[in-house]
Scaffold this motif. Structure first.
Motif, PDB file in Angstrom:
ATOM      1  N   TRP A  46      11.048  26.456 -25.111  1.00 21.45           N
ATOM      2  CA  TRP A  46      12.387  26.651 -25.670  1.00 21.45           C
ATOM      3  C   TRP A  46      12.375  26.477 -27.192  1.00 21.45           C
ATOM      4  CZ3 TRP A  46      16.811  28.131 -23.120  1.00 21.45           C
ATOM      5  CH2 TRP A  46      16.809  28.058 -21.718  1.00 21.45           C
ATOM      6  N   GLY A  47      11.755  25.394 -27.648  1.00 17.38           N
ATOM      7  CA  GLY A  47      11.810  25.057 -29.070  1.00 17.38           C
ATOM      8  C   GLY A  47      11.111  26.068 -29.955  1.00 17.38           C
ATOM      9  N   VAL A  48       9.921  26.489 -29.565  1.00 17.75           N
ATOM     10  CA  VAL A  48       9.187  27.472 -30.373  1.00 17.75           C
ATOM     11  C   VAL A  48       9.932  28.805 -30.375  1.00 17.75           C
ATOM     12  CG1 VAL A  48       7.036  28.786 -30.549  1.00 17.75           C
ATOM     13  CG2 VAL A  48       6.968  26.324 -30.063  1.00 17.75           C
ATOM     14  N   THR A  49      10.489  29.175 -29.215  1.00 22.98           N
ATOM     15  CA  THR A  49      11.291  30.404 -29.165  1.00 22.98           C
ATOM     16  C   THR A  49      12.468  30.304 -30.133  1.00 22.98           C
ATOM     17  OG1 THR A  49      10.676  30.798 -26.854  1.00 22.98           O
ATOM     18  CG2 THR A  49      12.647  31.911 -27.669  1.00 22.98           C
ATOM     19  N   ALA A  50      13.151  29.159 -30.129  1.00 25.49           N
ATOM     20  CA  ALA A  50      14.282  28.975 -31.051  1.00 25.49           C
ATOM     21  C   ALA A  50      13.824  29.077 -32.505  1.00 25.49           C
ATOM     22  CB  ALA A  50      14.945  27.629 -30.789  1.00 25.49           C
ATOM     23  N   ALA A  51      12.686  28.471 -32.808  1.00 20.56           N
ATOM     24  CA  ALA A  51      12.185  28.487 -34.189  1.00 20.56           C
ATOM     25  C   ALA A  51      11.875  29.907 -34.656  1.00 20.56           C
ATOM     26  CB  ALA A  51      10.951  27.601 -34.302  1.00 20.56           C
ATOM     27  N   THR A  52      11.386  30.765 -33.759  1.00 22.08           N
ATOM     28  CA  THR A  52      11.090  32.149 -34.144  1.00 22.08           C
ATOM     29  C   THR A  52      12.366  32.923 -34.450  1.00 22.08           C
ATOM     30  OG1 THR A  52      11.077  33.010 -31.870  1.00 22.08           O
ATOM     31  CG2 THR A  52       8.983  32.186 -32.761  1.00 22.08           C
ATOM     32  N   HIS A  53      13.510  32.385 -34.040  1.00 25.61           N
ATOM     33  CA  HIS A  53      14.806  32.992 -34.370  1.00 25.61           C
ATOM     34  C   HIS A  53      15.476  32.293 -35.557  1.00 25.61           C
ATOM     35  CE1 HIS A  53      14.596  35.595 -30.932  1.00 25.61           C
ATOM     36  NE2 HIS A  53      14.580  34.594 -30.082  1.00 25.61           N
ATOM     37  N   GLY A  54      14.707  31.501 -36.283  1.00 25.20           N
ATOM     38  CA  GLY A  54      15.223  30.912 -37.515  1.00 25.20           C
ATOM     39  C   GLY A  54      15.779  29.505 -37.400  1.00 25.20           C
ATOM     40  N   ALA A  55      15.553  28.845 -36.267  1.00 28.15           N
ATOM     41  CA  ALA A  55      16.047  27.478 -36.103  1.00 28.15           C
ATOM     42  C   ALA A  55      15.058  26.474 -36.684  1.00 28.15           C
ATOM     43  CB  ALA A  55      16.273  27.182 -34.629  1.00 28.15           C
ATOM     44  N   ARG A  56      15.581  25.297 -37.020  1.00 27.76           N
ATOM     45  CA  ARG A  56      14.751  24.138 -37.362  1.00 27.76           C
ATOM     46  C   ARG A  56      14.802  23.215 -36.158  1.00 27.76           C
ATOM     47  NH1 ARG A  56      18.356  22.160 -41.447  1.00 27.76           N
ATOM     48  NH2 ARG A  56      19.733  23.698 -40.495  1.00 27.76           N
ATOM     49  N   VAL A  57      13.647  22.899 -35.590  1.00 30.69           N
ATOM     50  CA  VAL A  57      13.578  22.317 -34.247  1.00 30.69           C
ATOM     51  C   VAL A  57      12.862  20.970 -34.249  1.00 30.69           C
ATOM     52  CG1 VAL A  57      12.748  22.679 -31.881  1.00 30.69           C
ATOM     53  CG2 VAL A  57      13.551  24.636 -33.231  1.00 30.69           C
ATOM     54  N   LEU A  58      13.438  20.027 -33.490  1.00 33.25           N
ATOM     55  CA  LEU A  58      12.748  18.790 -33.147  1.00 33.25           C
ATOM     56  C   LEU A  58      12.510  18.824 -31.642  1.00 33.25           C
ATOM     57  CD1 LEU A  58      11.657  15.946 -33.803  1.00 33.25           C
ATOM     58  CD2 LEU A  58      13.978  15.068 -33.382  1.00 33.25           C
ATOM     59  N   SER A  59      11.243  18.737 -31.226  1.00 29.40           N
ATOM     60  CA  SER A  59      10.886  18.769 -29.814  1.00 29.40           C
ATOM     61  C   SER A  59      10.575  17.357 -29.337  1.00 29.40           C
ATOM     62  CB  SER A  59       9.670  19.672 -29.581  1.00 29.40           C
ATOM     63  OG  SER A  59       9.994  21.023 -29.863  1.00 29.40           O
ATOM     64  N   LEU A  60      11.271  16.944 -28.274  1.00 29.65           N
ATOM     65  CA  LEU A  60      11.161  15.588 -27.750  1.00 29.65           C
ATOM     66  C   LEU A  60      10.522  15.605 -26.373  1.00 29.65           C
ATOM     67  CD1 LEU A  60      11.945  12.536 -27.429  1.00 29.65           C
ATOM     68  CD2 LEU A  60      14.221  13.335 -26.713  1.00 29.65           C
ATOM     69  N   ASP A  61       9.486  14.791 -26.183  1.00 29.73           N
ATOM     70  CA  ASP A  61       8.854  14.665 -24.873  1.00 29.73           C
ATOM     71  C   ASP A  61       8.140  13.323 -24.811  1.00 29.73           C
ATOM     72  OD1 ASP A  61       8.249  16.850 -22.506  1.00 29.73           O
ATOM     73  OD2 ASP A  61       6.690  15.318 -22.579  1.00 29.73           O
ATOM     74  N   VAL A  62       7.934  12.825 -23.588  1.00 32.34           N
ATOM     75  CA  VAL A  62       7.266  11.544 -23.405  1.00 32.34           C
ATOM     76  C   VAL A  62       5.749  11.683 -23.445  1.00 32.34           C
ATOM     77  CG1 VAL A  62       7.103  11.620 -20.872  1.00 32.34           C
ATOM     78  CG2 VAL A  62       7.429   9.406 -22.042  1.00 32.34           C
ATOM     79  N   SER A  63       5.246  12.912 -23.317  1.00 29.87           N
ATOM     80  CA  SER A  63       3.806  13.163 -23.216  1.00 29.87           C
ATOM     81  C   SER A  63       3.199  13.547 -24.555  1.00 29.87           C
ATOM     82  CB  SER A  63       3.546  14.277 -22.194  1.00 29.87           C
ATOM     83  OG  SER A  63       2.236  14.791 -22.318  1.00 29.87           O
ATOM     84  N   ALA A  64       2.224  12.782 -25.023  1.00 27.94           N
ATOM     85  CA  ALA A  64       1.535  13.112 -26.270  1.00 27.94           C
ATOM     86  C   ALA A  64       0.765  14.423 -26.169  1.00 27.94           C
ATOM     87  CB  ALA A  64       0.612  11.958 -26.674  1.00 27.94           C
ATOM     88  N   PRO A  65       0.019  14.689 -25.064  1.00 33.66           N
ATOM     89  CA  PRO A  65      -0.656  15.989 -24.952  1.00 33.66           C
ATOM     90  C   PRO A  65       0.318  17.164 -24.985  1.00 33.66           C
ATOM     91  CG  PRO A  65      -1.580  14.446 -23.374  1.00 33.66           C
ATOM     92  CD  PRO A  65      -0.367  13.782 -23.957  1.00 33.66           C
ATOM     93  N   ALA A  66       1.493  17.013 -24.360  1.00 31.02           N
ATOM     94  CA  ALA A  66       2.481  18.085 -24.392  1.00 31.02           C
ATOM     95  C   ALA A  66       2.932  18.356 -25.822  1.00 31.02           C
ATOM     96  CB  ALA A  66       3.678  17.725 -23.519  1.00 31.02           C
ATOM     97  N   LEU A  67       3.153  17.308 -26.590  1.00 28.93           N
ATOM     98  CA  LEU A  67       3.615  17.495 -27.964  1.00 28.93           C
ATOM     99  C   LEU A  67       2.517  18.098 -28.848  1.00 28.93           C
ATOM    100  CD1 LEU A  67       5.749  14.263 -28.474  1.00 28.93           C
ATOM    101  CD2 LEU A  67       6.541  16.600 -28.014  1.00 28.93           C
ATOM    102  N   ARG A  68       1.264  17.790 -28.557  1.00 28.92           N
ATOM    103  CA  ARG A  68       0.178  18.461 -29.291  1.00 28.92           C
ATOM    104  C   ARG A  68       0.209  19.953 -28.994  1.00 28.92           C
ATOM    105  NH1 ARG A  68      -2.730  13.628 -28.117  1.00 28.92           N
ATOM    106  NH2 ARG A  68      -3.717  14.527 -26.269  1.00 28.92           N
ATOM    107  N   ALA A  69       0.521  20.302 -27.740  1.00 28.85           N
ATOM    108  CA  ALA A  69       0.625  21.713 -27.374  1.00 28.85           C
ATOM    109  C   ALA A  69       1.819  22.365 -28.071  1.00 28.85           C
ATOM    110  CB  ALA A  69       0.735  21.857 -25.857  1.00 28.85           C
TER     111      ALA A  69
END
Length: 397
Positions: free
Chosen positions: A234-257
């Motif tokens: 969701w977040g990367v898709t939003a960013a490609t449409h010009g958004a500034r995004v903060l992505s929140l997750d409990v998983s460190a590997p997920a956030l690296r991805a």
């Protein structure tokens, strides 16, 4: 292959007659066909109390859903050839709808193959088997896939907890050419990487593709918070449409991805990450005075069993209430539930309660559901599980 009879009690064939394919253990005439006489995954002919043949399938005496009907044609019970036939029918739909081979190829009961899910990542097929009956067919599943789509690799992600209800072990297994750490996936003209063996479920949530395709007008030029981000779809898709995004997750590997996927799509500078429990992090962001134009909330299923309904409903309310408190005036909340036990109306009621509690008014703008590669079987309500709401949030009036 010989099929033993499984006889139902009186008037217990109505659901099957209406098109469903599940048989519960309390519907079986245990005096005529004792469940303890069957092995997990054993092929059976399902017959009514009066002796009418209803269909063929497989049984598991240790599961609440003790049998699943697979075929209503006596001449074509579950076999390698039936798998090939059903796979070809499933493939026909996906090829009609998707220009590239990235989709859910088999969606269990809806594609006539209960207990089997197959996701397609180009030349890689990721398979999840959740029943003893399909586990017995594992070799035939590989052969059928090789015949129909000729994958370079078949990855069995049989590490889901639901297998334990069938008495099955959890494991990950690979057939064919070895895979690296990542699977490649394309969605809505974007390119992502997801963990091959360590990611959630089968790696990517294809079911939200159509909903993500509708993001652009809501997020363009906005400040966005993505809650339960996983790998940032969701977040990367939003960013490609010009958004500034903060992505929140409990998983460190997920956030690296997330960071990797943002860079892959040229929006690395527009996406940042925050690690933490969703509930705690939302409270902390509010306490810090943070506010966002758009919140996207796509949590895991809080209601996996009917007995979880009360507690899970409360969790959905709490999470969305916290999200509402972080929205600017006239902000947009895009929120989902993948719990099939929670109805669309029940989720909307929960959201309305959360809004009233925070002094907000909701306007429902769009309703989303699972993508067409997750077709709904009209006789099997359990196949309709995903609800996504696009809501405008205003001061109460």
């Amino acid at each position: 292959m010989d099929h033993s009879p499984l006889r139902l009690k009186k008037q217990q064939e109505r659901r099957l007659g209406a098109g469903h394919c599940w048989v519960y253990s309390n519907e079986v005439d245990a005096a005529a066909t004792p469940l303890k006489g069957f092995e997990p995954g054993q092929p059976v002919d399902i017959i009514s109390h009066q002796g009418k043949w209803l269909g063929s399938g497989y049984v598991n005496p240790h599961s609440l859903i003790c049998a699943r009907l697979v075929s209503r044609d006596r001449a074509h019970p579950l076999s390698g050839s039936l798998l090939v036939h059903r796979l070809k029918i499933a493939l026909g739909l996906r090829q009609r709808l998707y220009p590239r081979p990235f989709y859910r190829l088999v969606f269990g009961e809806s594609d006539g193959l209960p207990g089997l899910v197959v996701d397609r990542y180009g030349e890689v097929a990721v398979v999840q088997v959740t029943t003893a009956g399909m586990e017995r067919m594992k070799g035939e599943i590989v052969q059928a896939l090789e015949k129909v789509i000729r994958p370079r690799t078949v990855l069995f992600r049989n590490d889901t907890p639901v297998r334990e209800t069938e008495g099955l072990e959890r494991y990950v297994e690979m057939r064919g050419e070895p895979l690296g750490e990542w699977l490649e996936v394309e969605e809505n003209s974007l390119s992502f990487r997801v963990p091959a063996s360590e990611g959630q479920k089968t790696g990517w949530f294809f079911d939200q593709a159509g909903n993500r395709a509708r993001l652009a007008p809501y997020v363009r030029g906005r400040r966005v918070l993505e809650v339960c981000s996983y790998v940032g779809a969701w977040g990367v898709t939003a960013a490609t449409h010009g958004a500034r995004v903060l992505s929140l997750d409990v998983s460190a590997p997920a956030l690296r991805a997330v960071e990797l996927n943002a860079q892959r799509n040229g929006v690395g500078d527009a996406v940042s990450t925050l690690r933490g429990d969703a509930f705690d992090a939302l409270r902390e962001l509010r306490a810090a005075g943070e506010r966002y134009d758009v919140l996207m909330v796509d949590p895991p299923a809080f209601i996996k069993r009917r007995k979880d309904l009360k507690q899970g409903t409360l969790a959905y309310r709490r999470l969305n209430q916290l999200a509402l408190q972080l929205l600017e005036r006239e902000g947009v909340l895009i929120t989902s539930s993948c719990s099939h036990h929670m109805s669309r109306d029940a989720l909307l009621d929960v959201l309305q309660q959360a809004a009233r509690h925070t002094g907000r008014q909701l306007q429902l703008l769009e309703q989303g559901h699972q993508a067409a590669d997750h077709p709904v079987h009209p006789a099997i309500p359990e196949t309709a599980y995903l609800k996504t709401f696009f809501l405008r949030v205003l001061p109460a009036f």
